[in-house]
Design an enzyme around this catalytic site. Structure first.
Site, PDB file in Angstrom:
ATOM      1  N   GLU A  40       7.075  -9.393  11.903  1.00  0.00           N
ATOM      2  CA  GLU A  40       6.043  -8.395  11.623  1.00  0.00           C
ATOM      3  C   GLU A  40       4.751  -9.159  11.380  1.00  0.00           C
ATOM      4  OE1 GLU A  40       7.210  -6.119   8.239  1.00  0.00           O
ATOM      5  OE2 GLU A  40       8.929  -5.198   9.233  1.00  0.00           O
TER       6      GLU A  40
ATOM      7  N   ASP B  87      -0.119  -2.533  -0.352  1.00  0.00           N
ATOM      8  CA  ASP B  87       0.271  -3.929  -0.542  1.00  0.00           C
ATOM      9  C   ASP B  87      -0.064  -4.431  -1.938  1.00  0.00           C
ATOM     10  OD1 ASP B  87       1.326  -4.675   2.095  1.00  0.00           O
ATOM     11  OD2 ASP B  87      -0.666  -4.104   2.781  1.00  0.00           O
TER      12      ASP B  87
END
EC number: 4.2.1.20
Length: 268
Positions: free
Chosen positions: A49, A60
């Protein structure tokens, strides 16, 4: 079959899970990031990824937020991320590579242009964390029509009524976020992961990848016994942040990838 389908089918025959590694494109700089990217498959990554840097990565945690800042400060753009994939593909035609990020940069780049270029350079799938199924027409359906997999996130708070909606149109694999919160948060208990995998398997035949909070070979091995994929990101990115220089960052990330791969491969 797509590269993702081929890889997961191959690993199923080998009776093991995939190690799915996440790194941010352009972190710590373009050259080092490309070196990491090119080195991951040999170090044991089965699927990659690649994060598309964005100024407001709301899903995040601190590690990946800082990685985004480092990459953007170094001049990383979506065009440069696509170029990085092109350079990676010149030497690797087998490892599945998924771009992960947010819709805003794709929207600004132009959805049609982005899909066409992503397909051309060798991207296999997309994970767009802030685009729910209600917006499938914006990116999911056009991407799949072009032959790109669209990978959905599910979480502990995704209920049984919501799951079919989330999974409809999903392809490649399902990414289960085992901790409600931001990336890099504390790991979920294995009992919780086992229950979640069983619940997801009642709704989909797609491979299930488990992410968020996996930091060691031992933990990766434990998750690999339960799921089809083990996703590790923040632990790798922490190695970049803590390295004394970029050359050391490359070595440290690939070394940890090797340790994680060993854990995953010896799990069953």
């Amino acid at each position: 079959m797509s590269r993702l389908q081929t890889r997961f089918a191959q690993l199923k025959q080998e009776n093991r899970a995939a190690l799915v590694t996440f790194v941010t494109a352009g972190d710590p700089d373009y050259a080092s990031s490309l070196e990491i990217l090119k080195g991951l498959p040999a170090a044991g990554a089965d699927v990659i990824e690649l994060g598309m840097p964005f100024t407001d990565p709301m899903a995040d945690g601190p590690a990946i937020q800082l990685a985004n800042i480092r990459a953007l400060d170094g001049g990383q753009t979506l065009a440069r991320t696509l170029q990085m994939v092109r350079e990676f593909r010149s030497g690797d035609s087998e490892t599945p590579l998924v771009l992960m990020g947010y819709f805003n940069p794709i929207h600004h780049y132009g959805v049609e242009r982005f899909i066409a270029e992503a397909k051309e350079v060798g991207v296999d799938g997309l994970i767009v964390v802030d685009l729910p199924p209600e917006h499938n027409e914006d990116l999911c359906h056009p991407a799949q029509a072009a032959g790109l997999d669209f990978i959905r996130l599910t979480t502990p708070t995704t209920g049984d009524q919501r799951l079919p909606t989330v999974l409809e149109g999903s392809s490649g694999f399902v990414y289960y976020v085992s901790v409600a919160g931001v990336t890099g948060a504390n790991a979920a208990t294995l009992e919780h992961v086992e229950e979640a995998v069983a619940r997801l398997r009642r709704h989909t035949d797609l491979p299930i990848g488990i992410g968020f909070g996996i930091r060691s070979a031992e933990h990766a091995a434990a998750v690999a016994r339960l799921a089809d994929g083990v996703v590790v990101g923040s632990a790798l990115i922490d190695r970049i942040a803590k390295a004394r220089d970029n050359a050391q960052a490359v070595k440290d990330v690939l070394a940890l990838c090797g340790e994680l791969a060993e854990g995953v491969r010896n799990a069953r």
